[in-house]
Design an enzyme around this catalytic site. Structure first.
Site, PDB file in Angstrom:
ATOM      1  N   SER A 133       0.838  -1.367  -0.123  1.00  0.00           N
ATOM      2  CA  SER A 133      -0.048  -0.043  -0.113  1.00  0.00           C
ATOM      3  C   SER A 133       0.787   1.436  -0.031  1.00  0.00           C
ATOM      4  O   SER A 133       1.887   1.187   0.507  1.00  0.00           O
ATOM      5  CB  SER A 133      -0.665   0.041   1.502  1.00  0.00           C
ATOM      6  OG  SER A 133      -1.720  -1.109   1.254  1.00  0.00           O
TER       7      SER A 133
HETATM    8  N1  SAH Z   1       0.079  -5.205   3.960  1.00  0.00           N
HETATM    9  C1  SAH Z   1       0.861  -5.583   2.866  1.00  0.00           C
HETATM   10  C2  SAH Z   1       0.065  -5.220   1.436  1.00  0.00           C
HETATM   11  C3  SAH Z   1      -1.135  -6.045   1.339  1.00  0.00           C
HETATM   12  S1  SAH Z   1      -1.402  -6.468  -0.570  1.00  0.00           S
HETATM   13  C4  SAH Z   1       2.197  -5.032   2.693  1.00  0.00           C
HETATM   14  O1  SAH Z   1       2.510  -4.380   3.963  1.00  0.00           O
HETATM   15  O2  SAH Z   1       2.833  -5.249   1.692  1.00  0.00           O
HETATM   16  C5  SAH Z   1      -2.716  -7.447  -0.121  1.00  0.00           C
HETATM   17  C6  SAH Z   1      -2.184  -8.963   0.244  1.00  0.00           C
HETATM   18  O3  SAH Z   1      -3.528  -9.615   0.826  1.00  0.00           O
HETATM   19  C7  SAH Z   1      -1.869  -9.666  -0.957  1.00  0.00           C
HETATM   20  O4  SAH Z   1      -0.350 -10.208  -0.847  1.00  0.00           O
HETATM   21  C8  SAH Z   1      -2.753 -11.099  -1.183  1.00  0.00           C
HETATM   22  O5  SAH Z   1      -2.278 -12.012  -1.566  1.00  0.00           O
HETATM   23  C9  SAH Z   1      -3.372 -10.904   0.389  1.00  0.00           C
HETATM   24  N2  SAH Z   1      -4.562 -11.779   0.445  1.00  0.00           N
HETATM   25  C10 SAH Z   1      -5.758 -11.578  -0.258  1.00  0.00           C
HETATM   26  N3  SAH Z   1      -6.548 -12.483   0.445  1.00  0.00           N
HETATM   27  C11 SAH Z   1      -6.008 -12.801   1.567  1.00  0.00           C
HETATM   28  C12 SAH Z   1      -6.615 -13.847   2.440  1.00  0.00           C
HETATM   29  N4  SAH Z   1      -7.794 -14.182   2.343  1.00  0.00           N
HETATM   30  N5  SAH Z   1      -5.867 -14.223   3.386  1.00  0.00           N
HETATM   31  C13 SAH Z   1      -4.423 -13.722   3.489  1.00  0.00           C
HETATM   32  N6  SAH Z   1      -3.929 -12.941   2.721  1.00  0.00           N
HETATM   33  C14 SAH Z   1      -4.582 -12.582   1.482  1.00  0.00           C
END
Ligand code: SAH
Length: 227
Positions: free
Chosen positions: A63
């Protein structure tokens, strides 16, 4: 001459303080301490302190810096909190939360659990957090975070960093009374509403819309796709 990453970081954080996105010094200090450039692919290193999302592979992004700040403020993170993050990505945001809830210079020891559904990203997040000395304060779990992580519940704060159709029931139920769930609610192909939900008693929740945001879709049992 290009400005050093350190100078760029100071400038972007200062801008967010002046814009009122960062409200507390503890959030500014945490963002200042964590080296975003160490969590992102090498090719983006020079853009580490541009305030926008950065690709981290597998079609996912970490993000924008203002979004990280906004979520820390909305979740009211403070020293001693136990935090669950859904969507660990590259591990950067988990490190920022850790600097707030378990500052190394303090005796107050909170903890961060972060769940990532893509195994390769979970492995990379763990590697990054280990290399940078966060692994005693952050636990990385590979799995479907839409179910929460009941093993360490209840939490002071749960932060979802993916667009969700609704606030999943297991996440609401894993909050402490007084705990906060911060979650982007809405279709992944439009703007979602960043929503703060506070558990005010066993069965009562107070919900507030905070404004528009754009996240990649939440997957899993309570997400947009069932995988
Ligand atoms: N907080 C992260 C950015 C997140 S991007 C950082 O610091 O980089 C969103 C992430 O959510 C992606 O990596 C995606 O694979 C994950 N995601 C999506 N659905 C999910 C789920 N049900 N459980 C865990 N992770 C999930």
């Amino acid at each position: 001459m290009p400005k050093s990453l350190e100078e760029q970081k100071r400038r972007v954080i200062q801008n967010l303080v002046e814009a009122g996105v960062i409200k507390r010094k503890i959030v500014a200090d945490a963002l200042m301490k964590v080296p975003r450039e160490e969590f992102i692919p090498e090719a983006y290193r020079d853009s580490a302190y541009v305030d926008s999302p950065i690709p981290i592979g597998h079609g996912q992004t970490t993000s924008a810096i203002h979004m990280v700040a906004w979520m820390c403020e909305a979740a009211e993170l403070k020293p001693g909190d136990k935090v669950l993050e859904i969507g660990g990505g590259c591990g950067y945001m988990a490190a920022v939360y850790a600097e707030i809830v378990a500052p190394p210079e303090s005796d107050v020891k909170g903890h961060v659990y972060t769940i990532e559904i893509i195994s390769d990203l979970a492995r990379k997040a763990e590697e990054n957090l280990k290399k940078l000395g966060y692994i005693d304060r952050v636990t990385v779990i590979h799995g479907d975070g839409s179910l929460g992580y009941p093993q360490a519940a209840p939490y002071d704060a749960i932060i979802v960093t993916a667009a969700s159709p609704e606030a999943p029931k297991p996440l609401r139920e894993q909050l402490k009374i007084g705990g906060r769930l911060v979650i982007p609610i809405g279709s992944p192909y439009y703007i979602q509403e960043l929503t703060a939900i506070m558990r005010i008693s066993k069965d009562e929740y107070e919900e507030r819309g905070l404004g528009g945001c754009v996240f990649v879709p939440l997957r899993g049992k309570h997400g947009w796709t069932r995988d």
